[in-house]
Design a protein around this motif. Sequence first.
Motif, PDB file in Angstrom:
ATOM      1  N   LEU A  60       0.697  -1.178  -0.056  1.00  0.00           N
ATOM      2  CA  LEU A  60       0.046   0.086   0.020  1.00  0.00           C
ATOM      3  C   LEU A  60       0.911   1.262  -0.046  1.00  0.00           C
ATOM      4  N   ILE A  61       2.135   1.148   0.884  1.00  0.00           N
ATOM      5  CA  ILE A  61       2.703   2.511   0.950  1.00  0.00           C
ATOM      6  C   ILE A  61       3.462   2.623  -0.382  1.00  0.00           C
ATOM      7  N   ARG A  62       3.983   1.581  -1.003  1.00  0.00           N
ATOM      8  CA  ARG A  62       4.806   1.687  -2.148  1.00  0.00           C
ATOM      9  C   ARG A  62       3.696   2.154  -3.210  1.00  0.00           C
ATOM     10  N   LEU A  63       2.488   1.655  -3.377  1.00  0.00           N
ATOM     11  CA  LEU A  63       1.512   2.225  -4.322  1.00  0.00           C
ATOM     12  C   LEU A  63       1.124   3.718  -4.015  1.00  0.00           C
ATOM     13  N   ALA A  64       0.880   4.162  -2.762  1.00  0.00           N
ATOM     14  CA  ALA A  64       0.663   5.665  -2.588  1.00  0.00           C
ATOM     15  C   ALA A  64       1.776   6.503  -2.942  1.00  0.00           C
ATOM     16  N   GLU A  65       2.953   5.981  -2.777  1.00  0.00           N
ATOM     17  CA  GLU A  65       4.067   6.963  -3.138  1.00  0.00           C
ATOM     18  C   GLU A  65       4.130   6.905  -4.789  1.00  0.00           C
ATOM     19  N   ASN A  66       3.752   5.774  -5.140  1.00  0.00           N
ATOM     20  CA  ASN A  66       3.626   5.708  -6.961  1.00  0.00           C
ATOM     21  C   ASN A  66       2.715   6.569  -7.268  1.00  0.00           C
ATOM     22  N   TYR A  67       1.719   6.825  -6.610  1.00  0.00           N
ATOM     23  CA  TYR A  67       0.366   7.677  -7.136  1.00  0.00           C
ATOM     24  C   TYR A  67       0.915   8.983  -7.004  1.00  0.00           C
ATOM     25  N   THR A  68       1.485   9.487  -5.867  1.00  0.00           N
ATOM     26  CA  THR A  68       1.795  10.608  -5.622  1.00  0.00           C
ATOM     27  C   THR A  68       3.279  11.167  -6.364  1.00  0.00           C
ATOM     28  N   SER A  69       3.750  10.307  -6.711  1.00  0.00           N
ATOM     29  CA  SER A  69       5.072  10.763  -7.776  1.00  0.00           C
ATOM     30  C   SER A  69       4.549  10.648  -9.306  1.00  0.00           C
ATOM     31  N   THR A  70       3.579   9.895  -9.458  1.00  0.00           N
ATOM     32  CA  THR A  70       3.027   9.978 -11.093  1.00  0.00           C
ATOM     33  C   THR A  70       2.407  11.507 -10.956  1.00  0.00           C
ATOM     34  N   LEU A  71       1.433  11.725 -10.060  1.00  0.00           N
ATOM     35  CA  LEU A  71       0.959  13.065 -10.109  1.00  0.00           C
ATOM     36  C   LEU A  71       2.103  14.423 -10.428  1.00  0.00           C
TER      37      LEU A  71
END
Length: 414
Positions: A60-71
């Motif tokens: 979950l943490i990895r994914l949330a980090e991904n979403y934020t970096s993608t933004l």
Amino acid sequence: GVDLQVCTSKNPTCCTKKMEERYQTAAKQDIQQVLQTSSATLKFLISRNAAAFQETLEMLIRLAENYTSTLFCNAYRNMAAEATVRVQEFFTDVGLFIFGTDVSTEEFVNRFFDSLFPVVYNHVINPGLTDISLEYAECLRVARKDIRPFGNVPKKAIGQMGRSLLPSRTFLQALNLGIEVINTTDHLHFSKECSRALLRMQYCPHCQGLTLSKPCMGYCLNIIRGCLADIAEVDLHWRGYIQSLEELSSTMSGAHDIEHVLLNFHSLVNDALLQARLNGPQLSEQVNKICGPPVRKPMQSPGCSFDQNKDNQGLKMFSGDSEETLSNRRKEFIGQLRLYRAFYGGLADQLCGNELAAADGLPCWNGEDVVRSYTHRVVGNGIKAQSANPEVKVKGTDPVISQIIDKLKHVIQV
């Protein structure tokens, strides 16, 4: 042997002191084995789930980090390289907090927005051909709280993180304590009194050639309840532990659910950036008052270097209803754990009933002879009840057990 310590009898005996010592070791090993077997499924249930929850949270943490970096890569490409470093630091802190390090959520949320402000100022509020100097960036970082470029988004983020991360952290800590409790009770240290009683119950009949006789149920209960008197004291706190895990689990879904908060963090960040963009001119004025006009250094930031395809497998797994997966898993686990509420209270009965004692109505061993039934009084569970135990003298509580009870009390309060 005339010098037997425990297996003395009126009848002739075929044991020597050496044999008696070997039987003594065997009796202790047998009971240890039986204890570990009886708790094996419970221990496996907790450790398997602790590992699964931890793995899911890491993902979950990895994914949330991904979403934020993608933004940043998609909407703010020119500052993405600098911003993703801040994003990584932030989610590292999230992980440290959930897996037990003492960092405060308020502190690391503030640190994230403090470190983001110079980047946003440089690229969104007051973009120039070159970057601001390090000293100027530091002035902005320190001034962020007073200038409030992101409105009340940081405050909102602090509230959400605090409420959603703490329950998951506590849940994981509690599961790890559950494993520790079982490991402690599995490796109980038996007193000399208890060891002798176990020897008399399990192997003394062998000295009289009675290798097939099993102990009477009442006799077995007295000895095992005496030997496990300490463990029975864990019962009340173990029940409380399972109940508070259940209560904690039921508060972990809904708006403060950890998946919901982490996977939507990127939209909070987006709100923050929009606020800064809208109020650009006023913010520039405030910054000039506090830090002076921008001081620049000759260098231009690189663009986006983030690999968006890295974690797509994870995305697929979670894009199904992720909230369902975690909370259903928790419900299922708690449902299974509830079956073990009375585990410590009923342990002696379980051991004698399943493994050790003779079936009702069969001739059985009472410590001296094979008889039709056991005639002494059978005592209850726990330390208090043992004062009337005819087979084993029980002294005080084992300090190791007292310690594990204190840990259970503490986690229940948390």
